[in-house]
Motif scaffolding. Structure first.
Motif, mmCIF file in Angstrom:
data_model
loop_
_atom_site.group_PDB
_atom_site.id
_atom_site.type_symbol
_atom_site.label_atom_id
_atom_site.label_comp_id
_atom_site.label_asym_id
_atom_site.label_seq_id
_atom_site.Cartn_x
_atom_site.Cartn_y
_atom_site.Cartn_z
ATOM 1 N N THR A 191 0.806 -1.214 0.000
ATOM 2 C CA THR A 191 0.000 0.000 0.000
ATOM 3 C C THR A 191 0.848 1.278 0.000
ATOM 4 N N VAL A 192 2.007 1.234 0.646
ATOM 5 C CA VAL A 192 2.864 2.417 0.684
ATOM 6 C C VAL A 192 3.870 2.320 -0.463
ATOM 7 N N PRO A 193 4.141 3.443 -1.156
ATOM 8 C CA PRO A 193 5.095 3.351 -2.272
ATOM 9 C C PRO A 193 6.501 3.007 -1.765
ATOM 10 N N GLU A 194 7.193 2.186 -2.521
ATOM 11 C CA GLU A 194 8.543 1.789 -2.119
ATOM 12 C C GLU A 194 9.509 2.958 -1.962
ATOM 13 N N PRO A 195 9.458 3.961 -2.853
ATOM 14 C CA PRO A 195 10.374 5.103 -2.644
ATOM 15 C C PRO A 195 10.151 5.769 -1.277
ATOM 16 N N THR A 196 8.895 5.817 -0.823
ATOM 17 C CA THR A 196 8.610 6.354 0.511
ATOM 18 C C THR A 196 9.292 5.511 1.579
ATOM 19 N N LEU A 197 9.133 4.190 1.465
ATOM 20 C CA LEU A 197 9.771 3.292 2.441
ATOM 21 C C LEU A 197 11.280 3.496 2.469
ATOM 22 N N ARG A 198 11.869 3.709 1.292
ATOM 23 C CA ARG A 198 13.321 3.874 1.238
ATOM 24 C C ARG A 198 13.766 5.221 1.816
ATOM 25 N N ARG A 199 12.841 6.196 1.805
ATOM 26 C CA ARG A 199 13.200 7.498 2.390
ATOM 27 C C ARG A 199 13.024 7.525 3.905
ATOM 28 N N LEU A 200 12.132 6.700 4.426
ATOM 29 C CA LEU A 200 11.863 6.752 5.876
ATOM 30 C C LEU A 200 13.131 6.560 6.732
ATOM 31 N N PRO A 201 14.006 5.591 6.400
ATOM 32 C CA PRO A 201 15.229 5.465 7.213
ATOM 33 C C PRO A 201 16.119 6.708 7.136
ATOM 34 N N ILE A 202 16.026 7.425 6.022
ATOM 35 C CA ILE A 202 16.835 8.645 5.883
ATOM 36 C C ILE A 202 16.275 9.736 6.806
ATOM 37 N N TYR A 203 14.945 9.852 6.839
ATOM 38 C CA TYR A 203 14.328 10.793 7.794
ATOM 39 C C TYR A 203 14.702 10.413 9.222
ATOM 40 N N LEU A 204 14.664 9.103 9.486
ATOM 41 C CA LEU A 204 14.932 8.609 10.833
ATOM 42 C C LEU A 204 16.352 8.953 11.266
ATOM 43 N N GLN A 205 17.305 8.710 10.369
ATOM 44 C CA GLN A 205 18.704 9.019 10.671
ATOM 45 C C GLN A 205 18.857 10.514 10.969
ATOM 46 N N PHE A 206 18.225 11.316 10.143
ATOM 47 C CA PHE A 206 18.291 12.767 10.311
ATOM 48 C C PHE A 206 17.673 13.180 11.655
ATOM 49 N N LEU A 207 16.529 12.585 11.978
ATOM 50 C CA LEU A 207 15.855 12.886 13.254
ATOM 51 C C LEU A 207 16.742 12.511 14.437
ATOM 52 N N GLY A 213 5.402 22.040 13.188
ATOM 53 C CA GLY A 213 5.973 20.867 12.545
ATOM 54 C C GLY A 213 5.797 19.644 13.407
ATOM 55 N N TYR A 214 6.877 18.892 13.562
ATOM 56 C CA TYR A 214 6.796 17.609 14.244
ATOM 57 C C TYR A 214 7.635 17.633 15.516
ATOM 58 N N THR A 215 7.203 16.870 16.509
ATOM 59 C CA THR A 215 8.036 16.642 17.682
ATOM 60 C C THR A 215 9.021 15.537 17.319
ATOM 61 N N VAL A 216 10.313 15.823 17.484
ATOM 62 C CA VAL A 216 11.353 14.884 17.040
ATOM 63 C C VAL A 216 11.153 13.497 17.654
ATOM 64 N N ASN A 217 10.994 13.431 18.973
ATOM 65 C CA ASN A 217 10.860 12.119 19.639
ATOM 66 C C ASN A 217 9.641 11.335 19.162
ATOM 67 N N GLU A 218 8.520 12.044 19.015
ATOM 68 C CA GLU A 218 7.295 11.389 18.557
ATOM 69 C C GLU A 218 7.462 10.805 17.157
ATOM 70 N N LEU A 219 8.092 11.612 16.301
ATOM 71 C CA LEU A 219 8.241 11.184 14.917
ATOM 72 C C LEU A 219 9.180 9.980 14.811
ATOM 73 N N ILE A 220 10.233 9.981 15.627
ATOM 74 C CA ILE A 220 11.143 8.823 15.660
ATOM 75 C C ILE A 220 10.357 7.566 16.019
ATOM 76 N N LYS A 221 9.547 7.678 17.089
ATOM 77 C CA LYS A 221 8.746 6.522 17.523
ATOM 78 C C LYS A 221 7.781 6.078 16.425
ATOM 79 N N ALA A 222 7.160 7.070 15.760
ATOM 80 C CA ALA A 222 6.174 6.747 14.728
ATOM 81 C C ALA A 222 6.816 6.012 13.554
ATOM 82 N N ILE A 223 7.979 6.490 13.117
ATOM 83 C CA ILE A 223 8.650 5.838 11.978
ATOM 84 C C ILE A 223 9.104 4.432 12.374
#
Lengths: 221, 221
Positions: free
Chosen positions: B15-31, B74-84
């Motif tokens: 259901t989720v596009p693969e490019p999105t999945l591949r970007r999520l770890p990059i957001y996570l690392q940045f967070l 925007g987003y709370t860093v800790n919350e977003l880390i947990k969500a991802i």
């Protein structure tokens, strides 16, 4: 708020979309499988059905290589293989240095397919005296202290980082200062690099993001 | 024309596009980098600037995790880390078997970050009698003959293939017949798997497609 501006991912502007680039090797593998079966021609629909992709997407992706399919016929398998390999510059070998001759480094050095992807590892580097001056699969392991001088002299463009995460940034700095412009990074950190340096993260995390999420969705079905 | 219908890539609907999945770890690392710097909140624009992405894309990607940013904050860093991490199921460990205890296999077994990505290698398998019954980083290497029975009994879902290409399909068949439903494949071949089996190719070739093409374009500038 302090934001790291030099964060390196996607720093380099690129004309072809990255998802297209990531699909090209999949098309290539499929084409080679067809070649083995002596299939000479292939249509966008064949691609799309076999790879579960949208035919329009396939057509767009392949157009980047400069090859346009013929109506009702499609593509000549051999021509398309050549076009994709040429577009990715995989028919030319580019010399590369590798830093970090541990298990992962040794695996990469021994990875026979690398030359098929245009990468020619000419030397590897480590700081461990027990590794220095030994060979791994015919590749000399040299003192990391020598990397800078040798990269300059040999005009090396590609550096492969397989050192542990805490050492990766330092090795990356040595590489970029030595004129290396493309880094293939296996360390699980975000490298900070000069503008225009290419960093491609080997992406265990990205690969595992896809795997984990698909598995979760599969279990939810 | 003979087309291999069972070609496995992208076989599983997602259901989720693969490019999105591949970007999520990059957001996570940045967070996580931001978390270390004690940054508490972050906006889509911060992300987009730091990662050179379109803000709309970032917002769309992050929405998949169920977290919606607050206007102007925007987003709370800790919350977003947990969500991802939750979305990727990286906060739960899934047991995995690995087949092929050569250099690459050993590197994967020793890869400390794997647990952070939700993967727990519980046993490794090989056919080499010199490797069988030894341990690598605390993981037992067992006879590949035992894989099937153990995978069944331990309800293993994930199989990691690090055997050489000519042996990969056979190992894959053993795994899928033993109830393994997700394969993380490091062998440079396209595995044929039963419908609904997930195959994620570790993708050296895909990574090198991006690197080679970017380098070619960089040199052309």
């Amino acid at each position: 708020m302090l934001i790291e501006k030099n964060f390196s991912i996607y720093m380099t502007k690129i004309t072809v979309p990255e998802p297209t680039l990531r699909r090209l090797p999949i098309y290539l593998q499929f084409l080679k499988d067809q070649q083995k079966k002596e299939v000479n021609e292939i249509s966008t629909t064949n691609f799309a059905e076999a790879l579960i992709l949208d035919p329009t997407q396939v057509r767009k992706d392949l157009a980047y290589t400069g090859i346009v399919g013929k109506p009702k016929v499609g593509y000549t398998v051999n021509e398309l293989i050549k076009a994709i390999e040429g577009y990715l510059n995989w028919n030319n070998l580019t010399d590369a240095f590798l830093a970090g001759a541990g298990n992962l480094g040794t695996a990469i050095i021994g990875y026979e397919q690398l030359k098929r992807y245009g990468i020619n590892i000419v030397a590897a580097f480590d700081k461990d005296p027990y590794k220095i001056n030994t060979t791994v699969n015919g590749i000399y392991i040299l003192d990391i202290e020598k990397l800078s001088d040798l990269a300059h002299r040999m005009h090396i463009n590609i550096g492969i980082i397989t050192v542990p995460a805490p050492e990766a940034q330092e090795v990356c700095d040595i590489m970029t200062q030595a004129g290396i412009i493309a880094i293939w990074n296996f360390a699980p950190i975000s490298l900070v690099v000069p503008k225009n340096t290419i960093v491609e993260n080997a992406g265990f995390s990205q690969s595992l993001a896809v795997l984990s999420r698909k598995l979760t969705e599969r279990k939810d079905q």
